[in-house]
Design an enzyme around this catalytic site. Sequence first.
Site, PDB file in Angstrom:
ATOM      1  N   ARG A 200      24.997  73.826  30.723  1.00 46.31           N
ATOM      2  CA  ARG A 200      25.517  73.123  29.177  1.00 46.31           C
ATOM      3  C   ARG A 200      24.751  73.784  27.684  1.00 46.31           C
ATOM      4  O   ARG A 200      23.486  74.479  28.438  1.00 46.31           O
ATOM      5  CB  ARG A 200      24.838  71.751  28.879  1.00 46.31           C
ATOM      6  CG  ARG A 200      25.573  71.200  27.403  1.00 46.31           C
ATOM      7  CD  ARG A 200      24.582  69.804  26.979  1.00 46.31           C
ATOM      8  NE  ARG A 200      23.116  71.235  26.096  1.00 46.31           N
ATOM      9  CZ  ARG A 200      22.763  70.168  25.638  1.00 46.31           C
ATOM     10  NH1 ARG A 200      22.731  68.531  25.902  1.00 46.31           N
ATOM     11  NH2 ARG A 200      21.176  70.638  24.941  1.00 46.31           N
TER      12      ARG A 200
ATOM     13  N   HIS B 288      23.225  70.086  22.407  1.00 48.12           N
ATOM     14  CA  HIS B 288      24.609  68.625  22.912  1.00 48.12           C
ATOM     15  C   HIS B 288      25.757  68.529  22.437  1.00 48.12           C
ATOM     16  O   HIS B 288      26.791  68.541  22.447  1.00 48.12           O
ATOM     17  CB  HIS B 288      23.165  67.023  23.193  1.00 48.12           C
ATOM     18  CG  HIS B 288      24.450  65.837  22.937  1.00 48.12           C
ATOM     19  ND1 HIS B 288      24.836  65.635  24.250  1.00 48.12           N
ATOM     20  CD2 HIS B 288      24.737  64.592  22.141  1.00 48.12           C
ATOM     21  CE1 HIS B 288      25.687  63.992  24.482  1.00 48.12           C
ATOM     22  NE2 HIS B 288      25.537  63.954  22.955  1.00 48.12           N
TER      23      HIS B 288
ATOM     24  N   TYR C 249      14.385  70.889  22.549  1.00 48.86           N
ATOM     25  CA  TYR C 249      13.828  70.735  24.026  1.00 48.86           C
ATOM     26  C   TYR C 249      13.769  70.851  25.650  1.00 48.86           C
ATOM     27  O   TYR C 249      13.795  70.019  26.284  1.00 48.86           O
ATOM     28  CB  TYR C 249      14.113  68.833  23.849  1.00 48.86           C
ATOM     29  CG  TYR C 249      16.053  68.534  24.030  1.00 48.86           C
ATOM     30  CD1 TYR C 249      16.316  68.673  22.371  1.00 48.86           C
ATOM     31  CD2 TYR C 249      16.529  68.687  24.902  1.00 48.86           C
ATOM     32  CE1 TYR C 249      17.389  68.771  22.700  1.00 48.86           C
ATOM     33  CE2 TYR C 249      18.260  69.215  24.544  1.00 48.86           C
ATOM     34  CZ  TYR C 249      18.415  69.053  23.176  1.00 48.86           C
ATOM     35  OH  TYR C 249      20.275  68.737  23.451  1.00 48.86           O
TER      36      TYR C 249
END
Length: 356
Positions: free
Chosen positions: A254, A258, A267
């Site tokens: 990714r 998100h 994170y």
Amino acid sequence: MSAREVTAKAKHLEMGLSDADVLEMYRYIVLARALDDRMWVLQRAGKAMFVISGPGHEGAQVGMMWPLDRKHDWFVPFYRSVAAVLVKGMSPAEILLSLLAKATDPSSGGRQMPAHYGHPRYKILSTSSPVGTQYPHAAGIAYAAKIRRTGEVVITSIGDGGTSQGDWHEALNFAAIHKVPCIFAVENNRYAISVPLNKQMAVPSIALRAQGYGMPGSSVDGNDVLECYRVTKEAYDRAKRGDGPTLIEFRVERLGSHSSDDQQERYRPKEEIEAARQRDPILTFGTYLRSVGLLDDAKDQQLRAEVQREIDEATDVAERAPDPDPATAARHVYYDPDPDNPVDPVWWRGDTDRRR
Ligand SMILES: Cc1ncc(C[n+]2csc(CCOP(=O)(O)OP(=O)(O)O)c2C)c(N)n1
């Protein structure tokens, strides 16, 4: 110069893919990325309320969609399926119409959140917001295809976190029992928003789970576009033969957060984000195409310029499109027979006196 002249063993030729095929696959990957970048620009400019998209997943998506018969087979997407819905037939303009919630958005006429793709003409089933629901939907369509003997194959996709949902497990169990023609893809980017993979499952590979349901499972490097194609083609042929479903885990990166509502730097370690960028499918597939003599700097620049023009034109179309009429806000929420709509069930049955 064709790839065959450069090397007798170009991998794509051995797999039955032509030079034109692999160049088109690369074009879709570049197109999806450029569209993605544009979506983020529109969101940052305050024109779109939210973006969730697929940077880093494009190679796996193009590889997995390539074996499909784009007109005949079904696709049940999820919110990251940008490259996949492009391959299935949606245009960049149609995707931007949905991002900007325009009246002519083919996915929902501007009712759904962005990234809830659906298109009756291209046999893309409308996306539902609860993660996991696409799996039982896909199993059900494949079951119907089997009973009706239509020869259709269904492919669906989900993220790694989505495999924690009960729906996911129920769909695999049902599909294996009834040997339905379905390919279950998982795009494993090792995060569900900020929750890492080891907090989603205690097994080292999602593909291992296939055994528990009685179907084959494969795990493939999602940045290796040709491997993604090869493994999906095997699953496709298996489904066509009537041998039932397959689970395929695509290990992807990714490349962004998100969604536009979080910040991955909070994170994820910096080094991990940097390492992911080195595995970008545009780089890996571009390197392959250069190694077989199909791409060079000039061709790449030309392709990217063409893609950019296409995205600019699509943006103009979407920005100029009308907003939905507020008076129609509840349309599509409750059943509303529409004689002009070819996918209206009443219209299908010819049961026209039941129309209001
Ligand atoms: C049933 C349900 N729970 C929670 C959410 C909120 N949600 C949307 S995306 C997402 C993360 C899914 O992660 P994953 O399946 O790994 O896919 P990724 O986004 O990483 O591609 C969550 C928790 C939801 N949409 N549906």
